[in-house]
Every structure is written in C-alpha cells, then in structure tokens.
Design a protein around this motif. Structure first.
Motif, short mmCIF file in Angstrom:
data_model
loop_
_atom_site.label_atom_id
_atom_site.label_comp_id
_atom_site.label_asym_id
_atom_site.label_seq_id
_atom_site.Cartn_x
_atom_site.Cartn_y
_atom_site.Cartn_z
N LEU A 87 -41.10 36.15 88.34
CA LEU A 87 -41.06 37.57 88.71
C LEU A 87 -41.27 38.51 87.54
O LEU A 87 -41.51 39.71 87.73
CB LEU A 87 -39.69 37.91 89.31
N LEU A 88 -41.13 37.99 86.33
CA LEU A 88 -41.17 38.91 85.19
C LEU A 88 -42.59 39.38 84.91
O LEU A 88 -43.56 38.67 85.15
CB LEU A 88 -40.58 38.23 83.96
N ASN A 89 -42.69 40.59 84.36
CA ASN A 89 -44.01 41.12 84.01
C ASN A 89 -44.76 40.10 83.16
O ASN A 89 -44.20 39.51 82.23
CB ASN A 89 -43.85 42.42 83.22
N GLN A 90 -46.05 39.90 83.53
CA GLN A 90 -46.90 38.94 82.84
C GLN A 90 -46.34 37.51 82.92
O GLN A 90 -46.62 36.68 82.04
CB GLN A 90 -47.16 39.34 81.38
N ILE A 91 -45.59 37.22 83.95
CA ILE A 91 -45.00 35.89 84.21
C ILE A 91 -44.67 35.16 82.90
O ILE A 91 -45.07 34.01 82.68
CB ILE A 91 -45.86 35.02 85.16
N ILE A 92 -43.87 35.80 82.07
CA ILE A 92 -43.60 35.25 80.74
C ILE A 92 -42.75 33.98 80.78
O ILE A 92 -42.89 33.13 79.91
CB ILE A 92 -42.95 36.29 79.80
N SER A 95 -45.27 31.20 81.52
CA SER A 95 -46.27 31.03 80.46
C SER A 95 -45.64 30.49 79.17
O SER A 95 -46.26 29.69 78.48
CB SER A 95 -46.98 32.36 80.18
N PHE A 96 -44.44 30.93 78.85
CA PHE A 96 -43.79 30.43 77.64
C PHE A 96 -43.28 28.99 77.86
O PHE A 96 -43.28 28.18 76.94
CB PHE A 96 -42.70 31.39 77.15
N GLY A 107 -51.54 30.01 85.76
CA GLY A 107 -50.47 30.95 86.08
C GLY A 107 -50.69 31.56 87.46
O GLY A 107 -51.82 31.90 87.82
N LEU A 108 -49.60 31.69 88.20
CA LEU A 108 -49.66 32.22 89.56
C LEU A 108 -48.76 33.43 89.67
O LEU A 108 -47.75 33.53 88.98
CB LEU A 108 -49.16 31.17 90.57
N TYR A 109 -49.10 34.36 90.56
CA TYR A 109 -48.16 35.41 90.91
C TYR A 109 -48.14 35.59 92.41
O TYR A 109 -49.12 36.09 92.99
CB TYR A 109 -48.44 36.75 90.21
N GLN A 148 -35.48 44.72 85.06
CA GLN A 148 -36.90 45.04 85.18
C GLN A 148 -37.22 45.83 86.44
O GLN A 148 -38.02 46.76 86.41
CB GLN A 148 -37.73 43.75 85.16
N ASN B 89 -48.40 44.96 86.04
CA ASN B 89 -47.17 44.31 86.47
C ASN B 89 -47.24 44.02 87.96
O ASN B 89 -47.65 44.87 88.75
CB ASN B 89 -45.97 45.20 86.16
N GLN B 90 -46.87 42.76 88.31
CA GLN B 90 -46.89 42.30 89.70
C GLN B 90 -48.30 42.37 90.30
O GLN B 90 -48.46 42.49 91.51
CB GLN B 90 -45.88 43.08 90.57
N ILE B 91 -49.31 42.25 89.45
CA ILE B 91 -50.73 42.25 89.87
C ILE B 91 -50.95 43.13 91.11
O ILE B 91 -51.54 42.69 92.11
CB ILE B 91 -51.29 40.84 90.06
N GLY B 107 -52.36 35.01 94.79
CA GLY B 107 -52.34 35.83 93.59
C GLY B 107 -52.27 34.97 92.34
O GLY B 107 -51.57 33.97 92.30
N LEU B 108 -53.03 35.38 91.34
CA LEU B 108 -53.11 34.63 90.08
C LEU B 108 -52.70 35.53 88.94
O LEU B 108 -52.89 36.74 88.98
CB LEU B 108 -54.55 34.16 89.83
N TYR B 109 -52.13 34.94 87.89
CA TYR B 109 -51.97 35.69 86.65
C TYR B 109 -52.40 34.82 85.47
O TYR B 109 -51.73 33.85 85.14
CB TYR B 109 -50.54 36.20 86.43
N GLU B 117 -60.17 31.60 85.96
CA GLU B 117 -59.15 30.91 86.77
C GLU B 117 -59.47 31.02 88.26
O GLU B 117 -59.35 30.04 89.00
CB GLU B 117 -57.76 31.51 86.48
#
Lengths: 337, 337
Positions: A87-92, A95-96, A107-109, A148, B89-91, B107-109, B117
């Motif tokens: 849920l975090l901005n830029q799916i950190i 990704s981390f 990466g998915l959102y 957030q 944020n949140q695409i 949705g992708l990030y 991607e």
C-alpha cells in the motif's frame, strides 16, 4: 480445455499450478485476535527493532517470504519471479524486499487486491511455462498506512463506525508445479465505482467490484455457490460484506453462510476495529495462515479467494473524486491425497 | 522452443505476440523537442482543460489508449486485459483510466520501467493464451511528478546538472495475435542498488540495473550487440547512459553507437532538461512514437527495448535509504512483409 472463453473475465490454468509453501507474519493486535494461533509468526513489537515502521513493514514481508520458501523447501535462487506490491507510495516494502531477495521482480499495485493479483499472475507464469517457481506476496502495516493515508498517529483521531483497521501483516506463497493446493482458475476484475466519496467507508467503495467479480466468476464458470465450500472476500469488513451480499442478491446470486470476509474475521468485536480489518496484509495473512490451514485440515476442499482493493489516493480524495474499487479472484482446490 | 531455460531471466514467446496498434500523446515541451513530429498528438496545454494536472495525466493516458485501439481497429470491449501503471501514488492515472475503460485491469508499479513491464506481462498473457488482446500503457506528467517527488512548482527550485526532466507523455500499445511488430522475448530484471543516495541523479541509481539486465539478456540468448539493430534504454539520461556503457564494458560487453537512451533523445540541449528526460512517459512515448515508427519504416528490424525504473519514494529518501533500480527488456522484431 480452453484457457479463456471469448468475453470471459475468468482464465483457466490447465496445469493447475500449486501453492507449495506459504507463510504469514502479523502484528501483536492481529495475534490477539480470533485467528491468532493460525499465523506462522506473531510479532511482539510491530517496529521489529527497526528505525521506522516502513522498514519494519519491509522486514515483515521478507520474513514471510523466507518462511514460505523454507516451508516449500527452496532457496532464494530457486525463485524465478517475485510478484509483489503493497500500500505504501511507490510500493517500497515490496521493492526493498525484492532488493534483498535479488531475484527477477515485477512490482504490482492493486491496493488490497494485491494477494490475488500476485497469485493470478504467478499462476499464469507457471501454467504458461515462463517460470518454474514464483513468489507471490504482499503486506501492510497499521502505522505506515495510518500516517500515509489518514492522520499522524499522535493526533489520536476518532474513527467512524464504518472505518476499518489496517492489518499489520504479511503473507507469502510459493507457486511450483507440485504442491498440495491447486490454482484452478482466476477471474480478473474490472474497476467499479458507484460514487462513494467517504474514505472512512472503504467497504462500501469496494463492494460493487466484489459483487461484479463474484457474478462474473459464476457466470463464466457455470458454477453455483454450493459448488464451492467457501467464498472469501479480502477486506470488505462488516459494512462492505453486507453490501456485497445485497448487490449479489439484486442480481439473483444468493450468498449464504459459506461466504465470509477476511476483514470481518481477523479481529474480535472487543478489539475496537470497528467495521473490521483492511490492508493488503489482511487477506494475505488470513489466506496464508488460517484459510490454507483449513484446506490442509480437510475442512475446505474448494475455495474462491477474492481480494478487494480501493484505488483511491489522498490526492484523488482532495480533488473530489469518488473511490473506485477492484476485486480479483482465484479458485483454489486441495488436491486429492 | 523452451520458453525459459533454467536459471535464465529471459523468457521466450514462441508465438511472438504482436504489437498491433500503438500511440503516443505528449506535452508541449516534448512536442518542441527533436522527436516532436513522431508523436501522435502534441498537447497545446498540458492541463488539457482539466481542473488539475493529475486529472490531465489520466486524460492523456486515456487518449493514448483510445488512439492505439483505433489504430489497431478494435473497440474497448475487445480488450481482455489492461496492464498499466504510472508514477503517481496509488497509480491513480492508470486506475482512473481503467475505470473509464471498464475492462479487466491489472495495476503495475515498476516506476519508469512500467512500459516494458506491461509489454512483457501482456506478451505472457497472449502467448500463454490467457488473452486475445491486451492494452499495455503508462504515462507521466512533469507537473504531477514534480510536486509529488520534489518541490511545489511555484518554488522555482534550481536543478542539478545531473537532474532529469519528467516527460509529460503517455504511450499505449495493443497486443494481438496479428500485427506488424513481434515481441520475441522478455528479460525480467532484478533490483540492483550500488548505494546511490542522490535523488537528483536517478541515472546513476538506475545504471546498475540497466547494465545487469543487458548483460543477462546477452548471456541468456547467446546474442551479441551486433545481432540487434538498436538497443534502447528508457530514461537513464546522459549521466546514466554513460555509466551503463562503462558498467557493461567492465563486464566485457561493448555497446557502440547502436545503443541509445530515450531520455537522452527526447529533448534538445537548449531545452534546459539537463541530463535528459525521465518518467514512465519518456520511454513509453518514444517507443510508441519514434521507435516503432522507425521499425515500420524499415530502418530497424530488431530492437531491444529496455525501460528502467528507480524504486525510491520521498519517504525512503528521508529515511536515509539508497535508491534501488530495476530494468526490464523486451526484444522486438519487425515481421517480414
């Protein structure tokens, strides 16, 4: 078997990729809830010795992934693709965690629909023979989400009765060709928006998408609710679950007591979570804890798991937009032993 | 043909899904640049008559998608899956465009790697027969990115020489079984991080991931740089492109003048974009404008398109984290007419 019928939103995986290992890690409040004993790990401290809740959230996801790999009997270098988001901005968080894992990563959102999105894409990758092993995972953390999306925790804001409590939790599943739980099909959701603007009522915002995906699943497959042992939505909470039942009934689909919602199950009424749990980690930890456990125990043979997401941002709310929702579903079956 | 060799990051699509239609929409500054005439639409006003830049960005993505559908000769209801994301944020640009489209949406990030991607997941869906038609798309907007990632525009901050300029642009591609451009293979990147902390030097942060993905592509396929007509990275800019060349050379891979970078091409030196263009819309608009156009003109037959993303957030920067990068690549070929 056709993988997809024309016009259908449901895709079928003829090889039925398996969930070979899975794990859940949750925070203290979730551990004190009714499902507390079904999670692999309950944290004593949701900061996990880190300098920030964001770093703790990432750490929690890595722990769930490590536990799932251990249970599937594979090492990190056996992962062909990691599919994850949060849920975090830029799916950190995802990704981390992917940086530590050092394996190919997509990466998915999908907001709180991410567990189902990762499973359906992982199943596609395995069934299509583009990967032999996929890690599907997501997480959320009450304290990162709260600051957030809403207010600083220190502010001590009052919560609406329809508000939900973001679950501190992570879930991870390892997909391989062999394993006890089959992914039979997946229904990819459309964005639905019936005009809800109240960000303290996410359940109402997500209910139209949940109902639409359920209706599509049953229409596409020709199945009836009684053909599955359990229908599970992600984090609609009490309000959203009731609305989903009503929206389905309006379209002639009656969901009886075999329909439950992870957000309505994870906290007890006296835990002050109002309408229930929410967040990517809600359905992820309940699936990769309680639900797959019940399948292994033989209580459930066939389960439709549908994770639901609200696709808002604080910016869209401030700009007067309504809140769109989405829901993706996967049909899971316990293989005959 | 094996779709994936053990240990490889590159997957092969035996049916070679086609890019059947594509389109790009860009802002006024991009239209005034050296590639201005190659975009489908250049906006007069980057607010597009909307109330906010965020709404304009979403509108721009919808326009690119509509144009691509028109060029592929299909209507919205012909789309089986929309695969998209963006930098916000949140695409929200992609998700709100998906709401208008009303088709199944994932949705992708991948930050600025999103165009690649979405193409690789779309090719997987088509080659695996889970979809007959996929919309792959992404966008970015200078004014939304600037205020989300950096400073209010009104502040008029000075920019570093290594800074890049977020492209106002959108790109969309329609994948179908038939069409002029084949997607032959895809290389899924790993997250790489060599410890860059300077958020005004994204090119340096992304270069290690770009070099790693290029090295993996050539190792996995057994091809040499001279086997492709063009190698294109997404938005490394001048600084990142130079570093990528150096990192590849250190590993014995020499990239000659057939290697270019979209971020280094989209603006002229006198346009004050410093190290070059960036943002998801940079490689998306250049691919779906200039590059696919050059393939159609017969100038390029085989092209490795690699989009690159920096997976930071303002929060990770404030918490002292380094900036991880990722790069995904797709190998494109113009079919023999």
């Amino acid at each position: 078997m056709a993988k997809k019928k024309s016009g259908a939103q449901t895709i079928v995986f003829p090889s039925a990729p398996r969930i070979a290992g899975w794990a859940s890690v949750v925070g203290p409040k979730e551990g004190q809830g009714p499902l507390g004993k079904t999670f692999d790990r309950v944290l004593d401290d949701d900061l996990m010795g880190q300098e920030s809740w964001e770093k703790a959230e990432c750490q929690m996801l890595s722990q769930a992934a490590d536990l799932a790999m251990k249970k599937a009997g594979i090492a990190a270098d056996g992962i062909d693709i990691m599919l994850g988001g949060d849920l975090l901005n830029q799916i950190i968080s995802a990704s981390f965690a992917a940086r530590s894992l050092a394996r190919p990563y997509l990466g998915l959102y999908g907001a709180c629909s991410t567990m189902a999105e990762s499973l359906l894409l992982g199943a596609m990758a395995l069934d299509g023979e583009y990967a032999d092993c996929a890690l599907c995972c997501t997480c959320s953390h009450f304290s990162t989400a709260e600051r957030q999306y809403r207010f600083p925790l220190e502010l001590g804001n009052q919560r609406q009765p329809s508000s939900q409590w973001t679950v501190t939790g992570a879930g991870a599943a390892i997909l391989q060709k062999e394993g006890p739980i089959q992914i039979v099909s997946a229904t990819i959701g459309k964005v639905e928006d019936l005009g809800i603007k109240d960000q303290d009522n996410m359940g109402a915002a997500m209910a139209p998408a949940a109902a639409d995906t359920l209706l599509r699943f049953f229409a596409d497959t020709g199945m009836r609710p009684q053909d599955v042992d359990l229908i599970v939505s992600g984090d609609l909470g009490m309000v959203g679950q009731t609305l989903t039942r009503q929206l389905c009934l309006q379209q002639g689909l009656s969901l009886d007591e075999r329909y439950i919602d992870c957000g309505s199950c994870i906290f007890a009424p006296d835990q002050d979570a109002h309408s229930g749990g929410s967040g990517c980690g809600c359905s992820a930890s309940v699936l990769n804890g309680w639900l797959l456990g019940r399948m292994m125990d033989g209580e459930i043979r066939r389960m439709l798991f549908m994770a639901t997401g609200a696709l808002l941002s604080p910016t869209t709310v401030l700009q007067g937009e309504t809140i769109p929702g989405i829901a993706h579903a996967v049909l899971l079956e316990k293989g005959v032993v």
